[in-house]
Motif scaffolding. Structure first.
Motif, short mmCIF file in Angstrom:
data_model
loop_
_atom_site.label_atom_id
_atom_site.label_comp_id
_atom_site.label_asym_id
_atom_site.label_seq_id
_atom_site.Cartn_x
_atom_site.Cartn_y
_atom_site.Cartn_z
N LEU A 1 0.83 -1.20 0.00
CA LEU A 1 0.00 0.00 0.00
C LEU A 1 0.86 1.25 0.00
CD1 LEU A 1 -2.89 -0.89 2.49
CD2 LEU A 1 -3.06 -0.61 0.02
N CYS A 2 1.96 1.21 0.73
CA CYS A 2 2.86 2.37 0.75
C CYS A 2 3.45 2.63 -0.64
CB CYS A 2 3.97 2.16 1.77
SG CYS A 2 3.40 2.17 3.50
N SER A 3 3.71 1.54 -1.40
CA SER A 3 4.22 1.73 -2.75
C SER A 3 3.18 2.36 -3.67
CB SER A 3 4.68 0.39 -3.32
OG SER A 3 3.58 -0.50 -3.44
N LEU A 4 1.88 2.24 -3.27
CA LEU A 4 0.81 2.85 -4.06
C LEU A 4 0.50 4.27 -3.60
CD1 LEU A 4 -1.66 -0.17 -4.33
CD2 LEU A 4 -0.02 0.62 -6.03
N GLY A 5 1.18 4.74 -2.57
CA GLY A 5 0.96 6.11 -2.12
C GLY A 5 0.37 6.24 -0.73
N TYR A 6 0.09 5.14 -0.08
CA TYR A 6 -0.48 5.21 1.27
C TYR A 6 0.59 5.71 2.24
CZ TYR A 6 -2.27 3.53 5.77
OH TYR A 6 -2.68 3.45 7.08
N GLU A 7 0.24 6.66 3.10
CA GLU A 7 1.19 7.25 4.02
C GLU A 7 0.83 6.98 5.48
OE1 GLU A 7 1.27 11.37 3.11
OE2 GLU A 7 2.26 11.11 1.15
N GLY A 8 -0.15 6.12 5.72
CA GLY A 8 -0.57 5.83 7.09
C GLY A 8 0.30 4.77 7.74
N SER A 9 -0.05 4.45 8.96
CA SER A 9 0.73 3.50 9.75
C SER A 9 0.26 2.07 9.54
CB SER A 9 0.62 3.85 11.24
OG SER A 9 -0.73 3.69 11.68
N TYR A 10 1.07 1.13 10.02
CA TYR A 10 0.72 -0.30 9.94
C TYR A 10 -0.45 -0.61 10.87
CZ TYR A 10 0.94 -5.24 11.15
OH TYR A 10 0.62 -6.53 11.42
N ASP A 11 -0.53 0.06 12.02
CA ASP A 11 -1.61 -0.22 12.97
C ASP A 11 -2.98 0.02 12.35
OD1 ASP A 11 0.26 -0.84 14.85
OD2 ASP A 11 0.29 1.15 15.77
N ARG A 12 -3.11 1.03 11.50
CA ARG A 12 -4.37 1.31 10.83
C ARG A 12 -4.74 0.16 9.90
NH1 ARG A 12 -8.37 4.46 12.07
NH2 ARG A 12 -6.87 6.12 12.54
N VAL A 13 -3.75 -0.39 9.19
CA VAL A 13 -4.01 -1.53 8.29
C VAL A 13 -4.41 -2.76 9.10
CG1 VAL A 13 -2.97 -3.05 6.57
CG2 VAL A 13 -2.43 -0.61 6.57
N ALA A 14 -3.72 -3.01 10.22
CA ALA A 14 -4.05 -4.17 11.06
C ALA A 14 -5.46 -4.04 11.64
CB ALA A 14 -3.02 -4.31 12.18
N ALA A 15 -5.84 -2.83 12.07
CA ALA A 15 -7.20 -2.63 12.60
C ALA A 15 -8.25 -2.85 11.52
CB ALA A 15 -7.31 -1.22 13.19
N PHE A 16 -7.96 -2.41 10.32
CA PHE A 16 -8.90 -2.62 9.21
C PHE A 16 -9.05 -4.11 8.93
CE2 PHE A 16 -10.00 -3.20 4.78
CZ PHE A 16 -10.99 -2.26 4.55
N ALA A 17 -7.95 -4.88 8.96
CA ALA A 17 -8.01 -6.32 8.70
C ALA A 17 -8.80 -7.05 9.77
CB ALA A 17 -6.59 -6.89 8.60
N ARG A 18 -8.64 -6.65 11.02
CA ARG A 18 -9.42 -7.28 12.09
C ARG A 18 -10.91 -7.03 11.92
NH1 ARG A 18 -5.02 -5.43 15.30
NH2 ARG A 18 -6.20 -3.57 15.89
N GLN A 19 -11.27 -5.80 11.61
CA GLN A 19 -12.68 -5.48 11.41
C GLN A 19 -13.24 -6.20 10.19
OE1 GLN A 19 -14.53 -3.77 13.56
NE2 GLN A 19 -16.32 -4.28 12.28
N TRP A 20 -12.41 -6.35 9.16
CA TRP A 20 -12.86 -7.06 7.95
C TRP A 20 -13.17 -8.53 8.27
CZ3 TRP A 20 -10.97 -11.24 5.16
CH2 TRP A 20 -11.53 -11.42 3.89
N LYS A 21 -12.35 -9.16 9.07
CA LYS A 21 -12.61 -10.55 9.45
C LYS A 21 -13.88 -10.67 10.27
CE LYS A 21 -7.73 -11.92 9.45
NZ LYS A 21 -6.60 -12.40 10.28
N VAL A 22 -14.11 -9.74 11.19
CA VAL A 22 -15.33 -9.77 11.99
C VAL A 22 -16.56 -9.60 11.10
CG1 VAL A 22 -16.61 -8.57 13.80
CG2 VAL A 22 -14.16 -8.96 14.07
N ASP A 23 -16.48 -8.67 10.15
CA ASP A 23 -17.61 -8.45 9.24
C ASP A 23 -17.89 -9.68 8.40
OD1 ASP A 23 -17.76 -5.93 10.25
OD2 ASP A 23 -16.67 -4.97 8.59
N GLN A 24 -16.84 -10.36 7.94
CA GLN A 24 -17.03 -11.56 7.13
C GLN A 24 -17.70 -12.66 7.95
OE1 GLN A 24 -16.33 -12.04 3.79
NE2 GLN A 24 -15.99 -9.83 3.80
N LEU A 25 -17.27 -12.81 9.20
CA LEU A 25 -17.87 -13.83 10.06
C LEU A 25 -19.33 -13.53 10.33
CD1 LEU A 25 -17.44 -16.39 11.74
CD2 LEU A 25 -16.69 -14.93 13.64
N GLU A 26 -19.65 -12.27 10.60
CA GLU A 26 -21.05 -11.91 10.85
C GLU A 26 -21.89 -12.10 9.60
OE1 GLU A 26 -20.97 -7.94 12.25
OE2 GLU A 26 -20.27 -8.47 14.29
#
Length: 345
Positions: A86-111
């Motif tokens: 993502l950083c190579s595509l221009g993303y300038e945010g932190s890794y923690d934001r990506v990890a939080a997004f992945a956790r929420q994505w898994k929860v949404d998929q399970l629900e």
């Protein structure tokens, strides 16, 4: 809800002014007045969502997560690798934001899966029926399950000189004959199996430490019987023998008062190596009830228990009578004297 309770109690019951209430709670007087006028039961706030630098990459990241979920664990990209991409595509945010997004994505998929299974039947991808209906048709044609899968993680361990094996800060005992030797440890979910020379030599319930403190030592006193036969004195204060059955402890307290009681108690415990432990315990309990516990008594009772036949009863009369009455004949001494010889010696 507690905040509204304070406001109403102070204003309606204690007659506290709006200015004082706002000062106590740190809110404006208009807010206090609005709560009192509207008689709100619980304040409702609109969902607040602040825009982040990941928003414009959310669709791409979701697609990546969906693709990686179908791959095997070894071929799957980690979240750190996705963050670098993502950083190579221009993303300038932190890794923690990506990890939080992945956790929420898994929860949404399970629900989503849970809600789909509850509301509607999942359709079979290759047939005009549901997955449940396909399962009911196929189940009678499935082969029965054979031998259960023996799922464990195996480690190679070396037994300490004190016959202990360390695992996860805990120490477990094994038979003394395997001291200072390598063995295999099979770790199951709730138990540990110790294997050597192609056979199971010991088994313990798995102990979990909920804190980071010192581990526990789990003994099995039967593992140390071979050591006792060489050093009977270890029976007095040995830690492995603190958990002996009650009958063995009572017998030990009696035998230790006698000379050579250590050796006699060790020989009684060694019977467990050759006979069923419950049978030996029954023999010890019977010997204790008889009031004369000793090794010979226990062996006698144990032999009867193993034979399965009770001791024969002797029918003796109340008063014994002699069939041949003794006679007083002092002439027998004169006859002995005439025969000669030093009989008196």
């Amino acid at each position: 809800m507690a905040l509204l309770g304070f406001i109403r109690r102070w204003h309606l019951r204690d007659h506290v002014s709006l200015r004082e209430i706002s000062k106590r709670l740190g809110i404006s007087r208009n807010t206090v007045r609005r709560y009192l006028r509207a008689e709100t039961v619980e304040p409702a706030y609109a969902d607040r969502r602040s825009p982040t630098s990941l928003d414009k990459y959310a669709f791409k990241l979701s697609a990546w997560l969906k693709t990686e979920a179908t791959k095997s664990r070894k071929q799957r990209r980690t979240l750190k690798q996705m963050h670098i991409d993502l950083c190579s595509l221009g993303y300038e945010g932190s890794y923690d934001r990506v990890a939080a997004f992945a956790r929420q994505w898994k929860v949404d998929q399970l629900e989503r899966v849970n809600s789909a299974s509850k509301s509607t039947q999942i359709r079979h991808p290759e047939a005009e029926m549901t997955v449940c209906e396909a399962w009911e048709i196929e189940r009678p044609h499935l082969l029965p399950v054979g031998q259960g899968f023996d799922g464990f993680v195996e480690h190679t361990k070396r037994v300490s000189p004190t016959c202990l094996v360390t695992f996860e800060r805990n120490r477990y005992s094994v038979p003394a004959s395997f001291a200072n030797r390598p063995i295999s440890l099979r770790v199951y979910a709730s138990r540990l199996a110790f294997v050597a020379e192609g056979r199971l030599i010991a088994e313990h319930a798995r102990v979990f430490n909920r804190d980071n403190g010192a581990g526990k030592t789990i003994f099995n006193w039967r593992h140390y019987l071979a050591v006792l036969q060489r050093k009977p004195g270890a029976l007095r204060n040995g830690a492995p023998f603190a958990e002996l059955p009650v009958a063995f402890k009572e017998l030990q307290a009696i035998l230790m008062k006698r000379q050579g009681g250590d050796r006699e108690m060790v020989e009684v415990l060694a019977l467990v190596l050759f006979h069923d432990e419950q049978t030996v315990l029954s023999a010890v309990e019977s010997a204790l009830k008889s009031g004369a516990p000793s090794k010979q008594t226990i062996l006698n009772i144990l032999s009867r228990l193993l034979d399965g036949t009770p001791a024969p009863k002797i029918d003796a009369p109340q008063a014994l009578s002699l069939k041949v009455e003794p006679q007083a004949d002092i002439g027998r001494y004169d006859r002995l004297r005439k025969q000669g010889g030093n009989y008196a010696a």
